[in-house]
Design a protein around this motif. Structure first.
Motif, PDB file in Angstrom:
ATOM      1  N   ILE A  22     -29.478  37.945 -41.457  1.00 28.64           N
ATOM      2  CA  ILE A  22     -29.568  36.789 -40.568  1.00 28.64           C
ATOM      3  C   ILE A  22     -28.844  35.615 -41.221  1.00 28.64           C
ATOM      4  CG2 ILE A  22     -31.106  35.190 -39.371  1.00 28.64           C
ATOM      5  CD1 ILE A  22     -33.267  37.355 -39.545  1.00 28.64           C
ATOM      6  N   THR A  23     -27.730  35.207 -40.638  1.00 22.21           N
ATOM      7  CA  THR A  23     -26.957  34.105 -41.202  1.00 22.21           C
ATOM      8  C   THR A  23     -27.327  32.760 -40.588  1.00 22.21           C
ATOM      9  OG1 THR A  23     -25.172  34.495 -39.598  1.00 22.21           O
ATOM     10  CG2 THR A  23     -25.009  35.602 -41.741  1.00 22.21           C
TER      11      THR A  23
ATOM     12  N   LEU B  11     -30.515  33.902 -33.047  1.00 19.56           N
ATOM     13  CA  LEU B  11     -30.257  34.471 -34.364  1.00 19.56           C
ATOM     14  C   LEU B  11     -28.833  35.012 -34.399  1.00 19.56           C
ATOM     15  CD1 LEU B  11     -33.458  34.968 -33.739  1.00 19.56           C
ATOM     16  CD2 LEU B  11     -33.330  36.564 -35.654  1.00 19.56           C
ATOM     17  N   ALA B  12     -28.096  34.680 -35.437  1.00 22.42           N
ATOM     18  CA  ALA B  12     -26.804  35.308 -35.700  1.00 22.42           C
ATOM     19  C   ALA B  12     -27.017  36.330 -36.804  1.00 22.42           C
ATOM     20  CB  ALA B  12     -25.771  34.271 -36.119  1.00 22.42           C
ATOM     21  N   ILE B  13     -26.635  37.575 -36.543  1.00 21.11           N
ATOM     22  CA  ILE B  13     -26.845  38.664 -37.503  1.00 21.11           C
ATOM     23  C   ILE B  13     -25.491  39.204 -37.937  1.00 21.11           C
ATOM     24  CG2 ILE B  13     -27.894  40.927 -37.884  1.00 21.11           C
ATOM     25  CD1 ILE B  13     -29.910  40.271 -35.696  1.00 21.11           C
ATOM     26  N   ARG B  14     -25.241  39.157 -39.251  1.00 21.75           N
ATOM     27  CA  ARG B  14     -23.983  39.687 -39.795  1.00 21.75           C
ATOM     28  C   ARG B  14     -24.178  41.143 -40.168  1.00 21.75           C
ATOM     29  NH1 ARG B  14     -23.272  36.552 -44.030  1.00 21.75           N
ATOM     30  NH2 ARG B  14     -24.012  38.069 -45.550  1.00 21.75           N
ATOM     31  N   LEU B  15     -23.287  41.988 -39.668  1.00 21.74           N
ATOM     32  CA  LEU B  15     -23.364  43.422 -39.918  1.00 21.74           C
ATOM     33  C   LEU B  15     -22.685  43.758 -41.243  1.00 21.74           C
ATOM     34  CD1 LEU B  15     -22.452  44.648 -36.320  1.00 21.74           C
ATOM     35  CD2 LEU B  15     -24.635  43.798 -37.196  1.00 21.74           C
ATOM     36  N   ALA B  16     -22.844  44.992 -41.671  1.00 18.87           N
ATOM     37  CA  ALA B  16     -22.270  45.417 -42.951  1.00 18.87           C
ATOM     38  C   ALA B  16     -20.753  45.323 -42.957  1.00 18.87           C
ATOM     39  CB  ALA B  16     -22.713  46.848 -43.257  1.00 18.87           C
ATOM     40  N   ASP B  17     -20.119  45.473 -41.791  1.00 19.71           N
ATOM     41  CA  ASP B  17     -18.658  45.409 -41.726  1.00 19.71           C
ATOM     42  C   ASP B  17     -18.130  43.995 -41.509  1.00 19.71           C
ATOM     43  OD1 ASP B  17     -19.265  44.901 -39.087  1.00 19.71           O
ATOM     44  OD2 ASP B  17     -18.384  46.743 -38.290  1.00 19.71           O
ATOM     45  N   GLY B  18     -19.024  43.008 -41.525  1.00 22.16           N
ATOM     46  CA  GLY B  18     -18.619  41.617 -41.385  1.00 22.16           C
ATOM     47  C   GLY B  18     -18.689  41.073 -39.981  1.00 22.16           C
ATOM     48  N   ARG B  19     -18.779  41.930 -38.990  1.00 25.11           N
ATOM     49  CA  ARG B  19     -18.897  41.454 -37.618  1.00 25.11           C
ATOM     50  C   ARG B  19     -20.279  40.834 -37.394  1.00 25.11           C
ATOM     51  NH1 ARG B  19     -16.918  46.380 -33.865  1.00 25.11           N
ATOM     52  NH2 ARG B  19     -18.072  47.593 -35.427  1.00 25.11           N
ATOM     53  N   GLN B  20     -20.383  40.037 -36.323  1.00 23.85           N
ATOM     54  CA  GLN B  20     -21.648  39.395 -36.004  1.00 23.85           C
ATOM     55  C   GLN B  20     -22.088  39.727 -34.589  1.00 23.85           C
ATOM     56  OE1 GLN B  20     -20.922  35.118 -36.840  1.00 23.85           O
ATOM     57  NE2 GLN B  20     -22.578  35.308 -38.324  1.00 23.85           N
ATOM     58  N   ILE B  21     -23.392  39.737 -34.386  1.00 24.28           N
ATOM     59  CA  ILE B  21     -23.954  39.763 -33.037  1.00 24.28           C
ATOM     60  C   ILE B  21     -24.912  38.583 -32.921  1.00 24.28           C
ATOM     61  CG2 ILE B  21     -23.796  42.286 -32.897  1.00 24.28           C
ATOM     62  CD1 ILE B  21     -26.924  42.213 -32.971  1.00 24.28           C
ATOM     63  N   GLY B  22     -25.089  38.129 -31.696  1.00 26.13           N
ATOM     64  CA  GLY B  22     -26.054  37.069 -31.438  1.00 26.13           C
ATOM     65  C   GLY B  22     -27.220  37.612 -30.644  1.00 26.13           C
TER      66      GLY B  22
ATOM     67  N   VAL C 111     -38.984  35.543 -38.713  1.00 22.37           N
ATOM     68  CA  VAL C 111     -38.052  35.803 -39.809  1.00 22.37           C
ATOM     69  C   VAL C 111     -37.353  34.503 -40.201  1.00 22.37           C
ATOM     70  CG1 VAL C 111     -37.695  38.225 -39.231  1.00 22.37           C
ATOM     71  CG2 VAL C 111     -36.255  36.465 -38.163  1.00 22.37           C
ATOM     72  N   LYS C 112     -36.658  34.534 -41.333  1.00 21.06           N
ATOM     73  CA  LYS C 112     -35.973  33.348 -41.834  1.00 21.06           C
ATOM     74  C   LYS C 112     -34.511  33.668 -42.117  1.00 21.06           C
ATOM     75  CE  LYS C 112     -40.133  31.376 -43.958  1.00 21.06           C
ATOM     76  NZ  LYS C 112     -40.749  30.863 -45.217  1.00 21.06           N
ATOM     77  N   GLU C 113     -33.704  32.618 -42.174  1.00 18.27           N
ATOM     78  CA  GLU C 113     -32.303  32.785 -42.528  1.00 18.27           C
ATOM     79  C   GLU C 113     -32.173  33.444 -43.897  1.00 18.27           C
ATOM     80  OE1 GLU C 113     -30.125  29.155 -42.285  1.00 18.27           O
ATOM     81  OE2 GLU C 113     -30.491  28.879 -40.144  1.00 18.27           O
ATOM     82  N   GLY C 114     -31.218  34.355 -44.010  1.00 21.20           N
ATOM     83  CA  GLY C 114     -31.012  35.078 -45.255  1.00 21.20           C
ATOM     84  C   GLY C 114     -31.754  36.391 -45.342  1.00 21.20           C
TER      85      GLY C 114
ATOM     86  N   ALA D  69     -35.072  43.788 -33.729  1.00 21.91           N
ATOM     87  CA  ALA D  69     -33.661  43.623 -34.080  1.00 21.91           C
ATOM     88  C   ALA D  69     -32.836  44.722 -33.427  1.00 21.91           C
ATOM     89  CB  ALA D  69     -33.491  43.660 -35.592  1.00 21.91           C
ATOM     90  N   PRO D  70     -31.775  44.368 -32.710  1.00 19.00           N
ATOM     91  CA  PRO D  70     -30.951  45.402 -32.068  1.00 19.00           C
ATOM     92  C   PRO D  70     -30.152  46.236 -33.057  1.00 19.00           C
ATOM     93  CG  PRO D  70     -30.050  43.218 -31.685  1.00 19.00           C
ATOM     94  CD  PRO D  70     -31.372  43.016 -32.337  1.00 19.00           C
ATOM     95  N   ILE D  71     -29.898  45.684 -34.241  1.00 15.78           N
ATOM     96  CA  ILE D  71     -29.141  46.414 -35.254  1.00 15.78           C
ATOM     97  C   ILE D  71     -29.445  45.808 -36.612  1.00 15.78           C
ATOM     98  CG2 ILE D  71     -27.074  44.957 -35.190  1.00 15.78           C
ATOM     99  CD1 ILE D  71     -25.424  47.623 -35.258  1.00 15.78           C
ATOM    100  N   GLY D  72     -29.240  46.591 -37.655  1.00 16.46           N
ATOM    101  CA  GLY D  72     -29.514  46.108 -38.994  1.00 16.46           C
ATOM    102  C   GLY D  72     -28.448  45.141 -39.487  1.00 16.46           C
TER     103      GLY D  72
END
Length: 232
Positions: free
Chosen positions: A117-118, A144-155, A171-174, A111-114
């Motif tokens: 997984i949405t 994988l779409a990953i939602r960050l703590a500040d609400g932004r997303q990375i793919g 890994v699984k969604e959620g 994972a590039p960042i914590g």
């Protein structure tokens, strides 16, 4: 000293590799029975198979906002691109950083960042050379779409390559991932794309060598301009 030297060459192996190493070893025994020189070629291929599935320990920088490489390899593309539609990240072009893995790189993806997984979306496709730009559109992929703590997303998109025939996502969604956590692998040569949040500049250059879970790709808190590089 001897232990340190040994650990340089002997690495832990991903569980996906045990069956392949076993098959290579069995074929090697048969080749020795047929003709000894063939057997030694089998030994070399068996060692390569083990090396391909290696899963070394990595030291991940943990400062908040750092985004690390999801794969070993080299930066093959840095360009604006719309994330795959199946990830639901919108139609706006984001900066895409592509890491190309050859058959000698470690293929465990991290994972590039914590974040959480949405969305996980698999799409079958072709097996073009993963270094080509159109591989992002045409090749088999898993995103994988990953939602960050500040609400932004990375793919993060795993893309099969010319030789690769299976994408493994563990890994699984959620699920919640930490920076540098393992999330899957791709067998036998491939690529991983990272879509940065809007306004975030990459801190890597084309051709730069990446170490999965260690090399910093971007800093979400930085206002530094995009970097350029030179071969020396």
């Amino acid at each position: 000293m001897a232990i340190d030297l040994l650990s340089t060459f002997i690495k832990p192996m991903h569980r996906e590799g045990f069956k392949f190493v076993g098959i290579f070893a069995a074929v090697t025994l048969i080749l020795f029975l047929i003709w000894e020189p063939l057997g030694w070629i089998g030994v070399i291929l068996t060692v390569w198979c083990y090396y391909f599935f290696r899963d070394p320990i990595r030291v991940t920088p943990m400062r908040e906002g750092l985004l690390v490489s999801p794969a070993d390899g080299v930066i093959s593309l840095i360009e604006p691109a719309v994330p795959p539609a199946e990830l639901g990240m919108g139609d706006a072009a984001l900066t895409r950083v592509s890491v190309f893995m050859n058959v000698f790189n470690c293929h465990v993806n991290r994972a590039p960042i914590g974040g959480t997984i949405t969305k996980i979306a698999y799409r079958p496709g072709k097996f073009l050379n993963a270094s080509l730009d159109k591989a992002s559109v045409d090749n088999e992929r898993n995103g994988l779409a990953i939602r960050l703590a500040d609400g932004r997303q990375i793919g993060v998109v795993q893309i099969a390559g010319l030789v690769a025939r299976r994408i493994l996502c563990e890994v699984k969604e959620g699920a919640t991932l930490g920076t540098g956590d393992r999330f899957g692998m791709i067998r036998f040569g491939s690529r991983v794309d990272v879509y940065l949040p809007e306004g975030v500049q990459p801190l890597v250059c084309l051709g730069q060598t990446m170490i999965s879970g260690e090399t910093v790709i971007a800093d979400l808190a930085s206002t530094e301009a995009r970097r350029t590089g030179a071969s020396i």
